[in-house]
Design a protein around this motif. Structure first.
Motif, PDB file in Angstrom:
ATOM      1  N   ALA A  93       0.831  -1.207   0.000  1.00  0.00           N
ATOM      2  CA  ALA A  93       0.000   0.000   0.000  1.00  0.00           C
ATOM      3  C   ALA A  93       0.865   1.256   0.000  1.00  0.00           C
ATOM      4  O   ALA A  93       0.549   2.246  -0.681  1.00  0.00           O
ATOM      5  CB  ALA A  93      -0.938   0.010   1.206  1.00  0.00           C
ATOM      6  N   SER A  94       1.970   1.227   0.732  1.00  0.00           N
ATOM      7  CA  SER A  94       2.878   2.366   0.773  1.00  0.00           C
ATOM      8  C   SER A  94       3.508   2.602  -0.596  1.00  0.00           C
ATOM      9  O   SER A  94       3.608   3.750  -1.060  1.00  0.00           O
ATOM     10  CB  SER A  94       3.961   2.117   1.823  1.00  0.00           C
ATOM     11  OG  SER A  94       4.908   3.144   1.804  1.00  0.00           O
ATOM     12  N   ALA A  95       3.928   1.535  -1.266  1.00  0.00           N
ATOM     13  CA  ALA A  95       4.508   1.671  -2.599  1.00  0.00           C
ATOM     14  C   ALA A  95       3.474   2.206  -3.585  1.00  0.00           C
ATOM     15  O   ALA A  95       3.785   3.037  -4.448  1.00  0.00           O
ATOM     16  CB  ALA A  95       5.048   0.323  -3.080  1.00  0.00           C
ATOM     17  N   TYR A  96       2.246   1.773  -3.468  1.00  0.00           N
ATOM     18  CA  TYR A  96       1.178   2.268  -4.338  1.00  0.00           C
ATOM     19  C   TYR A  96       0.975   3.766  -4.133  1.00  0.00           C
ATOM     20  O   TYR A  96       0.865   4.526  -5.096  1.00  0.00           O
ATOM     21  CB  TYR A  96      -0.116   1.498  -4.055  1.00  0.00           C
ATOM     22  CG  TYR A  96      -1.296   2.027  -4.831  1.00  0.00           C
ATOM     23  CD1 TYR A  96      -1.469   1.701  -6.170  1.00  0.00           C
ATOM     24  CD2 TYR A  96      -2.235   2.861  -4.230  1.00  0.00           C
ATOM     25  CE1 TYR A  96      -2.545   2.191  -6.886  1.00  0.00           C
ATOM     26  CE2 TYR A  96      -3.307   3.351  -4.937  1.00  0.00           C
ATOM     27  CZ  TYR A  96      -3.458   3.015  -6.262  1.00  0.00           C
ATOM     28  OH  TYR A  96      -4.516   3.505  -6.970  1.00  0.00           O
ATOM     29  N   GLN A  97       0.931   4.193  -2.880  1.00  0.00           N
ATOM     30  CA  GLN A  97       0.732   5.618  -2.595  1.00  0.00           C
ATOM     31  C   GLN A  97       1.893   6.458  -3.121  1.00  0.00           C
ATOM     32  O   GLN A  97       1.676   7.554  -3.627  1.00  0.00           O
ATOM     33  CB  GLN A  97       0.548   5.843  -1.087  1.00  0.00           C
ATOM     34  CG  GLN A  97      -0.774   5.358  -0.554  1.00  0.00           C
ATOM     35  CD  GLN A  97      -1.953   6.012  -1.256  1.00  0.00           C
ATOM     36  OE1 GLN A  97      -1.945   7.197  -1.563  1.00  0.00           O
ATOM     37  NE2 GLN A  97      -2.972   5.228  -1.540  1.00  0.00           N
ATOM     38  N   ARG A  98       3.126   5.958  -3.008  1.00  0.00           N
ATOM     39  CA  ARG A  98       4.273   6.685  -3.567  1.00  0.00           C
ATOM     40  C   ARG A  98       4.137   6.818  -5.078  1.00  0.00           C
ATOM     41  O   ARG A  98       4.430   7.864  -5.653  1.00  0.00           O
ATOM     42  CB  ARG A  98       5.580   5.973  -3.212  1.00  0.00           C
ATOM     43  CG  ARG A  98       6.060   6.246  -1.811  1.00  0.00           C
ATOM     44  CD  ARG A  98       7.509   5.807  -1.607  1.00  0.00           C
ATOM     45  NE  ARG A  98       7.787   4.456  -2.065  1.00  0.00           N
ATOM     46  CZ  ARG A  98       7.674   3.355  -1.334  1.00  0.00           C
ATOM     47  NH1 ARG A  98       7.271   3.459  -0.075  1.00  0.00           N
ATOM     48  NH2 ARG A  98       7.956   2.169  -1.813  1.00  0.00           N
ATOM     49  N   GLY A  99       3.696   5.750  -5.727  1.00  0.00           N
ATOM     50  CA  GLY A  99       3.498   5.798  -7.176  1.00  0.00           C
ATOM     51  C   GLY A  99       2.420   6.790  -7.570  1.00  0.00           C
ATOM     52  O   GLY A  99       2.559   7.511  -8.558  1.00  0.00           O
ATOM     53  N   VAL A 100       1.350   6.837  -6.817  1.00  0.00           N
ATOM     54  CA  VAL A 100       0.274   7.793  -7.096  1.00  0.00           C
ATOM     55  C   VAL A 100       0.794   9.220  -6.934  1.00  0.00           C
ATOM     56  O   VAL A 100       0.534  10.089  -7.783  1.00  0.00           O
ATOM     57  CB  VAL A 100      -0.935   7.546  -6.168  1.00  0.00           C
ATOM     58  CG1 VAL A 100      -1.931   8.695  -6.237  1.00  0.00           C
ATOM     59  CG2 VAL A 100      -1.609   6.240  -6.524  1.00  0.00           C
ATOM     60  N   GLN A 101       1.552   9.468  -5.890  1.00  0.00           N
ATOM     61  CA  GLN A 101       2.087  10.816  -5.672  1.00  0.00           C
ATOM     62  C   GLN A 101       3.067  11.194  -6.762  1.00  0.00           C
ATOM     63  O   GLN A 101       3.044  12.334  -7.252  1.00  0.00           O
ATOM     64  CB  GLN A 101       2.754  10.907  -4.297  1.00  0.00           C
ATOM     65  CG  GLN A 101       1.775  10.880  -3.164  1.00  0.00           C
ATOM     66  CD  GLN A 101       2.455  10.826  -1.803  1.00  0.00           C
ATOM     67  OE1 GLN A 101       3.662  10.657  -1.708  1.00  0.00           O
ATOM     68  NE2 GLN A 101       1.660  10.949  -0.749  1.00  0.00           N
ATOM     69  N   GLN A 102       3.925  10.285  -7.176  1.00  0.00           N
ATOM     70  CA  GLN A 102       4.868  10.575  -8.251  1.00  0.00           C
ATOM     71  C   GLN A 102       4.146  10.836  -9.560  1.00  0.00           C
ATOM     72  O   GLN A 102       4.506  11.732 -10.312  1.00  0.00           O
ATOM     73  CB  GLN A 102       5.868   9.430  -8.424  1.00  0.00           C
ATOM     74  CG  GLN A 102       6.879   9.342  -7.316  1.00  0.00           C
ATOM     75  CD  GLN A 102       7.799   8.146  -7.473  1.00  0.00           C
ATOM     76  OE1 GLN A 102       7.591   7.287  -8.345  1.00  0.00           O
ATOM     77  NE2 GLN A 102       8.806   8.065  -6.619  1.00  0.00           N
TER      78      GLN A 102
END
Length: 94
Positions: free
Chosen positions: A76-85
Motif C-alpha cells: 500500500a505504501s509503494a502504491y501511494q508513492r506511485g500515485v504521488q509521483q
C-alpha cells in the motif's frame, strides 16, 4: 429445538462482529493465529497431542499473519508513492 439453529447463527456471527473495530493488522494477526491453531490442533490430534499442536500452530499462524500484514502495508505504501509521483509528473512539478 428451535433455539439450536439460532445458537449456531450467533456462534458464527458474534466473532465476525467482534472484528469490526479492529485495525487491519489486528484482523490479520487474529486470522493467522486462529487458522494456525486450528491447523495445529488437527495435526497435533493426528500425532497424539492436540494441545501442543494448537499452541505451535497458533504461534506460527501469528507470525504468518504479521508477515502478511507487513507485506500488505509495504504494498500500500509503494502504491501511494506511485500515485504521488504520477500526480507530480502530471502537473509538471518534479
Amino acid at each position: 429445538m428451535k433455539l439450536i439453529p439460532l445458537f449456531r447463527v450467533a456462534l458464527i456471527a458474534l466473532p465476525l462482529a467482534a472484528c469490526a473495530d479492529m485495525s487491519p493488522t489486528q484482523q490479520r494477526a487474529l486470522t493467522g493465529t486462529t487458522g494456525g491453531a486450528a491447523g495445529g490442533a488437527l495435526i497435533g490430534a493426528i500425532a497424539g497431542n492436540a494441545g501442543m499442536g494448537a499452541a505451535i500452530g497458533a504461534g506460527a499462524g501469528l507470525a504468518g499473519g504479521l508477515l502478511y500484514d507487513y507485506h500488505k502495508r509495504t504494498e500500500a505504501s509503494a502504491y501511494q508513492r506511485g500515485v504521488q509521483q504520477g500526480s507530480s509528473q502530471r502537473s509538471g512539478t518534479q
